[in-house]
Design a protein around this motif. Sequence first.
Motif, mmCIF file in Angstrom:
data_model
loop_
_atom_site.group_PDB
_atom_site.id
_atom_site.type_symbol
_atom_site.label_atom_id
_atom_site.label_comp_id
_atom_site.label_asym_id
_atom_site.label_seq_id
_atom_site.Cartn_x
_atom_site.Cartn_y
_atom_site.Cartn_z
ATOM 1 N N ARG A 188 0.835 -1.206 0.000
ATOM 2 C CA ARG A 188 0.000 0.000 0.000
ATOM 3 C C ARG A 188 0.867 1.252 0.000
ATOM 4 N NH1 ARG A 188 -3.509 1.811 -0.805
ATOM 5 N NH2 ARG A 188 -4.873 2.397 0.905
ATOM 6 N N HIS A 189 1.946 1.225 0.765
ATOM 7 C CA HIS A 189 2.881 2.363 0.807
ATOM 8 C C HIS A 189 3.488 2.619 -0.565
ATOM 9 C CE1 HIS A 189 5.849 5.132 2.419
ATOM 10 N NE2 HIS A 189 6.805 4.426 1.862
ATOM 11 N N ALA A 190 3.664 1.548 -1.347
ATOM 12 C CA ALA A 190 4.254 1.660 -2.683
ATOM 13 C C ALA A 190 3.222 1.968 -3.761
ATOM 14 C CB ALA A 190 4.999 0.371 -3.023
ATOM 15 N N GLY A 191 1.959 2.133 -3.369
ATOM 16 C CA GLY A 191 0.937 2.547 -4.314
ATOM 17 C C GLY A 191 0.112 1.436 -4.923
ATOM 18 N N LEU A 192 0.295 0.206 -4.439
ATOM 19 C CA LEU A 192 -0.494 -0.916 -4.944
ATOM 20 C C LEU A 192 -1.766 -1.085 -4.113
ATOM 21 C CD1 LEU A 192 2.433 -1.478 -6.029
ATOM 22 C CD2 LEU A 192 1.908 -3.907 -5.816
ATOM 23 N N HIS A 193 -2.736 -1.772 -4.671
ATOM 24 C CA HIS A 193 -3.843 -2.263 -3.880
ATOM 25 C C HIS A 193 -3.354 -3.486 -3.101
ATOM 26 C CE1 HIS A 193 -6.801 0.375 -5.617
ATOM 27 N NE2 HIS A 193 -6.540 -0.052 -6.848
ATOM 28 N N ALA A 194 -4.022 -3.788 -1.996
ATOM 29 C CA ALA A 194 -3.599 -4.957 -1.211
ATOM 30 C C ALA A 194 -4.776 -5.539 -0.453
ATOM 31 C CB ALA A 194 -2.491 -4.582 -0.226
ATOM 32 N N ALA A 195 -4.809 -6.867 -0.426
ATOM 33 C CA ALA A 195 -5.803 -7.601 0.347
ATOM 34 C C ALA A 195 -5.084 -8.378 1.442
ATOM 35 C CB ALA A 195 -6.588 -8.553 -0.549
ATOM 36 N N TRP A 196 -5.598 -8.261 2.654
ATOM 37 C CA TRP A 196 -5.027 -8.995 3.794
ATOM 38 C C TRP A 196 -5.840 -10.265 4.007
ATOM 39 C CZ3 TRP A 196 -6.117 -7.900 9.586
ATOM 40 C CH2 TRP A 196 -5.287 -8.710 10.391
ATOM 41 N N LEU A 201 -8.495 -15.129 13.388
ATOM 42 C CA LEU A 201 -9.293 -14.011 13.879
ATOM 43 C C LEU A 201 -8.614 -13.301 15.037
ATOM 44 C CD1 LEU A 201 -12.911 -15.505 13.730
ATOM 45 C CD2 LEU A 201 -11.776 -13.970 12.093
ATOM 46 N N ASP A 202 -7.602 -13.938 15.624
ATOM 47 C CA ASP A 202 -6.857 -13.313 16.715
ATOM 48 C C ASP A 202 -5.724 -12.431 16.201
ATOM 49 O OD1 ASP A 202 -8.413 -14.628 18.626
ATOM 50 O OD2 ASP A 202 -7.094 -16.387 18.637
ATOM 51 N N ALA A 203 -5.466 -12.472 14.892
ATOM 52 C CA ALA A 203 -4.325 -11.735 14.337
ATOM 53 C C ALA A 203 -4.638 -10.242 14.261
ATOM 54 C CB ALA A 203 -3.991 -12.271 12.948
ATOM 55 N N PRO A 204 -3.807 -9.383 14.875
ATOM 56 C CA PRO A 204 -4.018 -7.935 14.783
ATOM 57 C C PRO A 204 -3.331 -7.368 13.542
ATOM 58 C CG PRO A 204 -2.198 -8.374 16.257
ATOM 59 C CD PRO A 204 -2.686 -9.723 15.766
ATOM 60 N N PHE A 205 -3.780 -6.213 13.110
ATOM 61 C CA PHE A 205 -3.107 -5.510 12.015
ATOM 62 C C PHE A 205 -2.332 -4.347 12.613
ATOM 63 C CE2 PHE A 205 -2.637 -2.976 8.167
ATOM 64 C CZ PHE A 205 -2.382 -3.964 7.220
ATOM 65 N N ASP A 206 -1.163 -4.071 12.059
ATOM 66 C CA ASP A 206 -0.314 -3.009 12.604
ATOM 67 C C ASP A 206 -1.026 -1.654 12.548
ATOM 68 O OD1 ASP A 206 2.177 -4.567 13.036
ATOM 69 O OD2 ASP A 206 2.052 -4.836 10.865
ATOM 70 N N PRO A 207 -1.024 -0.902 13.657
ATOM 71 C CA PRO A 207 -1.751 0.380 13.719
ATOM 72 C C PRO A 207 -0.933 1.531 13.153
ATOM 73 C CG PRO A 207 -0.813 -0.110 15.862
ATOM 74 C CD PRO A 207 -0.477 -1.281 14.970
ATOM 75 N N TRP A 208 -0.614 1.458 11.879
ATOM 76 C CA TRP A 208 0.227 2.469 11.239
ATOM 77 C C TRP A 208 -0.581 3.511 10.482
ATOM 78 C CZ3 TRP A 208 5.487 0.677 8.843
ATOM 79 C CH2 TRP A 208 6.248 0.004 9.820
ATOM 80 N N GLY A 209 -1.897 3.355 10.443
ATOM 81 C CA GLY A 209 -2.696 4.274 9.660
ATOM 82 C C GLY A 209 -2.725 3.939 8.179
ATOM 83 N N ILE A 210 -2.178 2.784 7.815
ATOM 84 C CA ILE A 210 -2.217 2.288 6.440
ATOM 85 C C ILE A 210 -2.999 0.984 6.469
ATOM 86 C CG2 ILE A 210 -0.881 1.472 4.455
ATOM 87 C CD1 ILE A 210 1.465 3.132 5.437
ATOM 88 N N GLU A 211 -4.179 0.987 5.875
ATOM 89 C CA GLU A 211 -5.072 -0.159 5.968
ATOM 90 C C GLU A 211 -5.146 -0.920 4.643
ATOM 91 O OE1 GLU A 211 -6.496 -1.107 8.768
ATOM 92 O OE2 GLU A 211 -5.694 0.620 9.879
ATOM 93 N N PRO A 212 -5.446 -2.216 4.702
ATOM 94 C CA PRO A 212 -5.661 -2.964 3.455
ATOM 95 C C PRO A 212 -6.912 -2.466 2.741
ATOM 96 C CG PRO A 212 -6.251 -4.303 5.365
ATOM 97 C CD PRO A 212 -5.605 -3.058 5.898
ATOM 98 N N ASP A 213 -6.930 -2.601 1.427
ATOM 99 C CA ASP A 213 -8.133 -2.274 0.665
ATOM 100 C C ASP A 213 -9.248 -3.268 0.957
ATOM 101 O OD1 ASP A 213 -7.286 -0.053 -1.323
ATOM 102 O OD2 ASP A 213 -5.676 -1.528 -1.499
#
Length: 227
Positions: A188-196, A201-213
Amino acid sequence: MATVLAFDVYGTLIDTHGVVTELEERLGKTGKGEMAAEFSRRWRDKKLEYSFRRGLMGAYVPFGQCTREALDFTDRALQTQLSDVDKDHLMTVYARLPAFAETTGALERLAATGMRCVAFSNGTREAVEGLLEQAGIRERFEDVISVDEIKRFKPDPAVYAHLRNRLEVPPGDTWLISSNPFDVIGARHAGLHAAWVRRSLDAPFDPWGIEPDLTVTDLDALSDRLG
């Protein structure tokens, strides 16, 4: 122009914890078979850490070397006393890990929509080709793109630029599919779309303000959303 789906391999298509059964057997010889799941988790985490560190140092080595060094470290850290024969065997097992159960069917459905599918991995082309072949899914991908071609590791921006250059597709038509938050954020940082692919269900996503599409639980759910 057809949309391209670039699939991460380890942990997204291929179940890296498929080695747990072998670990139970090998560790059982030293009375530590109950540590197999923990060993598998720490081995994978350390392998990724080593790739990050080598990337920052500019000290690239093939991903398989990171895997072996992480195996040695985990053995030391957990004091499991694996023999060199055991370690060689585990590395062989790692090269023939199984695909997740839904992978084949999901890839078939996505291909039927006209989307292009490629494998995109930290592993060398040879290692990934072999892994996909033994898992019976190589034919589902038009190409295998490896970071080894530029001697960098994800999530270096150069890796995602290399992916775009190889595909000759605009960033807006390129999706990274990965179970690894660091990979999704890198894309996402490089400008691509991304699916996580949030397989736990216990896995957290990094709270960097950059979310998966897009966030899905597995590849079946991905094919339902993108198909």
